[in-house]
Design a protein around this motif. Structure first.
Motif, short mmCIF file in Angstrom:
data_model
loop_
_atom_site.label_atom_id
_atom_site.label_comp_id
_atom_site.label_asym_id
_atom_site.label_seq_id
_atom_site.Cartn_x
_atom_site.Cartn_y
_atom_site.Cartn_z
N PRO A 191 0.76 -1.27 -0.12
CA PRO A 191 -0.08 -0.07 -0.04
C PRO A 191 0.84 1.53 0.21
CG PRO A 191 0.17 -0.85 1.92
CD PRO A 191 0.74 -2.27 1.00
N SER A 192 0.26 2.57 -0.55
CA SER A 192 0.80 3.71 -0.54
C SER A 192 1.00 3.81 1.26
CB SER A 192 0.47 4.28 -1.63
OG SER A 192 -1.07 4.83 -1.23
N VAL A 193 2.20 5.19 1.14
CA VAL A 193 2.20 5.34 2.27
C VAL A 193 1.99 7.16 2.30
CG1 VAL A 193 3.89 5.28 3.07
CG2 VAL A 193 1.85 5.65 5.19
N SER A 194 0.50 7.84 3.42
CA SER A 194 0.88 9.17 3.50
C SER A 194 1.23 10.31 4.56
CB SER A 194 -0.81 9.60 3.31
OG SER A 194 -1.75 9.04 4.78
N LYS A 195 1.85 11.02 3.83
CA LYS A 195 3.09 11.43 5.40
C LYS A 195 1.74 11.51 6.68
CE LYS A 195 3.63 15.49 2.07
NZ LYS A 195 5.63 15.45 2.13
N LEU A 196 0.33 12.02 6.57
CA LEU A 196 -0.22 11.94 7.99
C LEU A 196 -0.23 10.49 8.59
CD1 LEU A 196 -1.95 13.61 9.44
CD2 LEU A 196 -4.19 12.95 9.11
N GLU A 197 -0.18 8.93 7.78
CA GLU A 197 -0.28 8.39 8.26
C GLU A 197 1.43 7.72 8.58
OE1 GLU A 197 -2.94 5.64 4.88
OE2 GLU A 197 -1.66 6.16 4.65
N LEU A 198 2.00 8.32 8.14
CA LEU A 198 3.26 7.94 8.38
C LEU A 198 3.45 8.98 9.97
CD1 LEU A 198 5.73 6.54 7.04
CD2 LEU A 198 7.04 8.59 6.98
N ALA A 199 2.94 10.14 10.05
CA ALA A 199 3.58 10.73 10.72
C ALA A 199 3.06 10.21 12.36
CB ALA A 199 2.76 12.60 10.85
N GLU A 200 1.24 9.60 11.76
CA GLU A 200 1.19 9.04 13.28
C GLU A 200 1.48 8.21 13.48
OE1 GLU A 200 -3.12 9.49 11.84
OE2 GLU A 200 -3.32 11.13 12.49
N GLY A 201 2.14 7.15 12.40
CA GLY A 201 2.40 6.11 12.73
C GLY A 201 4.40 5.11 12.84
N MET A 202 4.86 6.60 12.86
CA MET A 202 6.63 7.09 12.93
C MET A 202 7.54 5.66 13.12
SD MET A 202 8.95 7.86 15.16
CE MET A 202 10.94 8.31 14.70
N ILE A 203 6.93 5.33 14.45
CA ILE A 203 7.49 4.51 15.55
C ILE A 203 7.53 3.06 14.95
CG2 ILE A 203 7.72 2.45 17.12
CD1 ILE A 203 8.54 5.97 17.59
N ASP A 204 6.29 2.76 14.30
CA ASP A 204 5.58 1.52 12.91
C ASP A 204 6.17 0.79 12.37
OD1 ASP A 204 4.07 0.38 15.50
OD2 ASP A 204 2.26 0.39 14.02
N HIS A 205 6.64 2.52 11.42
CA HIS A 205 7.33 2.39 10.58
C HIS A 205 9.00 1.61 10.37
CE1 HIS A 205 3.35 3.31 8.51
NE2 HIS A 205 4.34 3.36 7.55
N CYS A 206 9.25 2.02 11.74
CA CYS A 206 10.91 1.61 11.96
C CYS A 206 11.22 0.46 12.26
CB CYS A 206 11.31 2.75 13.20
SG CYS A 206 11.38 4.45 13.54
N ASP A 207 12.72 0.04 11.19
CA ASP A 207 12.66 -1.58 12.30
C ASP A 207 13.05 -1.99 13.68
OD1 ASP A 207 14.51 -3.23 12.60
OD2 ASP A 207 16.02 -2.15 10.97
N ASP A 208 12.85 -2.76 13.42
CA ASP A 208 12.51 -3.13 15.22
C ASP A 208 14.01 -3.30 16.05
OD1 ASP A 208 9.71 -3.48 15.41
OD2 ASP A 208 10.16 -5.77 14.67
N ASP A 209 14.74 -3.84 14.80
CA ASP A 209 16.02 -3.63 15.79
C ASP A 209 17.28 -2.43 15.53
OD1 ASP A 209 16.36 -6.23 17.43
OD2 ASP A 209 15.94 -6.93 14.73
N ILE A 210 16.88 -1.48 15.33
CA ILE A 210 17.34 0.02 15.13
C ILE A 210 17.52 -0.16 15.90
CG2 ILE A 210 15.39 0.93 16.29
CD1 ILE A 210 15.74 3.18 13.68
N ASP A 211 19.37 1.14 15.46
CA ASP A 211 20.24 0.82 16.00
C ASP A 211 20.96 2.43 15.97
OD1 ASP A 211 23.40 1.28 17.31
OD2 ASP A 211 24.21 0.30 15.38
N PRO A 212 20.11 2.91 17.15
CA PRO A 212 20.17 4.30 17.33
C PRO A 212 21.63 5.43 16.67
CG PRO A 212 20.26 3.79 19.18
CD PRO A 212 20.08 2.13 18.50
N THR A 213 23.23 4.42 17.38
CA THR A 213 24.56 5.32 16.41
C THR A 213 24.95 4.53 15.45
OG1 THR A 213 25.98 3.04 17.03
CG2 THR A 213 25.22 3.54 19.63
N ALA A 214 23.70 4.51 14.73
CA ALA A 214 24.29 4.61 13.06
C ALA A 214 22.89 4.92 12.22
CB ALA A 214 24.15 2.87 12.60
N CYS A 215 22.68 6.12 13.18
CA CYS A 215 21.10 7.21 12.54
C CYS A 215 21.54 8.35 12.93
CB CYS A 215 19.86 6.36 13.29
SG CYS A 215 19.73 4.48 12.69
N ARG A 216 20.22 8.84 12.23
CA ARG A 216 20.65 10.37 12.69
C ARG A 216 18.61 10.56 12.05
NH1 ARG A 216 24.81 12.40 15.20
NH2 ARG A 216 24.40 14.94 13.73
#
Length: 482
Positions: free
Chosen positions: A92-117
């Motif tokens: 499915p496509s994702v809109s700005k509002l959907e992404l803004a409201e579901g920001m956490i759900d669109h992130c990798d479960d194992d995100i490495d904060p030391t390798a991100c900005r």
């Protein structure tokens, strides 16, 4: 005259951010240069770009369904042997509002904060976003930019001037490792006296920039500054615009004054640079990093040559994958290859996004951007600046849960300070479905109903280099700002 790396007027928090960003760029530069050398060889290998896209699209889609909650819930099974573009059509496509409201759900479960900005988008569409981009995404963006600069004859050690940035009233100079160690200077006129213009013009000549870069508005302001204080800048070899719609009249004025063709860039903070003009004038998509579609109002892909909404899939960002992201911008993909010979897809920019101007009764104007920035400092989910027929301004807000009456009162005072005398203003909260719209799938952040003027629907700039401007050759994104 002594150059200053960090101006003493820079606030400590700003200085810490700049130092952190530049150090991060320096640490990544060995990887950037390695990818730059790899990308430099791509045009010499027939089919290499398509093979790279297939490999990266396959990898990012597999990663999304396996590690990102928003896509794992879709339940797609990606069978071996199928072309990834077939898989992509099932997402499915994702809109700005959907992404803004579901920001956490669109992130990798194992995100490495030391390798991100982390970055926050400008919100000029009325829907601010918080984004996470990993180091890989930044490395590939910087590397493709270095290749583009090499193709355009720009040296790694070029000097870049980004003039008339409205946010800051100072001269600020630094070296950007991510942009190939380019030396960059920027300044703004906010809060400056008229006499300061001569000083900025003098410093610009002393700096001897190879490249001028900024929004069309900023470059026109700088052109007028030079006209008032001594004329040309003979050192300039390239003029680059981004962040606003470049209308033909402005392009012509800049070309005539500087004696150089203007190179326009289409970018947004969510993914960085999207497309850049070549010498033939075509907007080439950065196809090594991005897959671009054009869709109708229902999200169905349109054939080449048909105008619709631009939808982007980021091929390199695993921390927060953007898959079929509806940008709110409109354009079309060209059906024919560019005569310049590059293998990258060409897009025709039918519509950019320009937030427009507020008008005072005395005929003077000021950027809508000043008002939208003021609103963004408060907890709102969406907003719209409306100029009524009597010149008054209303800020329509869909407030976040934490928005209070105190926020409304403070925002009103701040808007009055920004708008000055002659433009009465008020703040009004409304429901999500009560905003003015332009009869299409696009959030508009500015509407004007001035007497004698047809209703104007202004769209936010695709990127705002005045907040964290990267030099030409660096990303158009804004890491950790706002």
């Amino acid at each position: 005259m002594v150059r200053q790396r960090f101006d003493p007027l820079v606030e400590p928090e700003d200085e810490r951010h700049w130092r952190s960003q530049l150090i991060h760029e320096g640490l990544l530069f060995p990887r950037v240069h390695a990818e730059y050398e790899r990308y430099s060889r791509l045009p010499d290998r027939p089919g290499a770009l398509k093979d790279l896209q297939r490999e990266r699209l396959t990898a990012v889609l597999r990663h999304a369904v396996g590690a990102v909650p928003a896509y794992r819930r879709i339940g797609l099974t990606l069978a071996d042997g199928e072309e990834p573009w077939r898989w992509l059509s099932a997402f499915p496509s994702v809109s700005k509002l959907e992404l803004a409201e579901g920001m956490i759900d669109h992130c990798d479960d194992d995100i490495d904060p030391t390798a991100c900005r982390v970055l926050e988008t400008s919100g000029t569409s009325g829907v601010p976003l918080r984004m996470v981009r990993d180091d890989d995404a930044l490395v590939h963006e910087w590397a493709t930019a270095l290749v583009r600069n090499q193709r355009q004859g720009k040296a790694f050690d070029r000097t870049v001037l980004m003039p008339c940035l409205a946010r800051t009233g100072r001269w600020f100079e630094y070296t950007s490792p991510g942009a190939g160690l380019a030396r960059v200077a920027q300044f703004g006129l906010a809060g400056c006296e008229a006499s300061d213009g001569a000083m900025f013009a003098e410093r610009a000549r002393y700096f001897r920039p190879d490249v001028l870069a900024g929004t069309p508005r900023n470059l026109v302001d700088f052109m007028q500054l030079l006209q008032a204080h001594g004329g040309q800048l003979p050192s300039v070899r390239s003029v680059v615009t981004c962040g606003e719609l470049l209308v033909p009249a402005v392009r012509d004025a800049l070309t005539e004054f500087f004696g150089l063709p203007v190179t326009d860039m289409y970018a947004m903070k969510e993914v960085g640079t999207i497309a850049v003009q070549c010498e033939a004038g075509s907007y080439h998509v950065e196809s090594e990093r991005l897959w671009l579609e054009v869709v109708d109002d229902d999200g169905a892909p349109l054939p080449e040559g048909r105008t619709g909404e631009i939808v982007i899939t980021d091929l390199t960002n695993r921390a927060m994958p953007l898959i079929r992201y509806r940008t709110g911008d409109f354009g079309s993909l060209a059906s024919a290859a560019c005569l310049c010979g590059l293998p990258h897809k060409v897009m025709d920019l039918v519509e950019g996004r320009n937030p427009g101007e507020l008008r005072r009764p005395d005929g003077t104007t000021l950027p809508v951007l000043w008002a939208t920035r003021t609103v963004r400092r408060h907890p709102v989910r969406r907003y719209q600046i409306v100029q009524e027929a009597d010149f008054s301004v209303t800020a329509l807000l869909a407030p976040a849960p934490s928005f209070t009456a105190a926020d409304a009162a403070e925002l009103t005072r701040n808007l009055e300070d920004v708008l000055g005398t002659g433009i009465p203003c008020q703040v009004r909260t409304i429901a999500e479905d009560a905003f003015h719209d332009a009869g299409r799938r696009k959030d508009v952040d500015f509407v004007s109903f001035l007497t004698g003027v047809s209703p104007t629907f202004g769209q936010g700039a695709a990127a705002e280099p005045e907040d964290r401007p990267h030099p030409v050759g660096g990303p158009a994104s804004d890491h950790g700002r706002r």
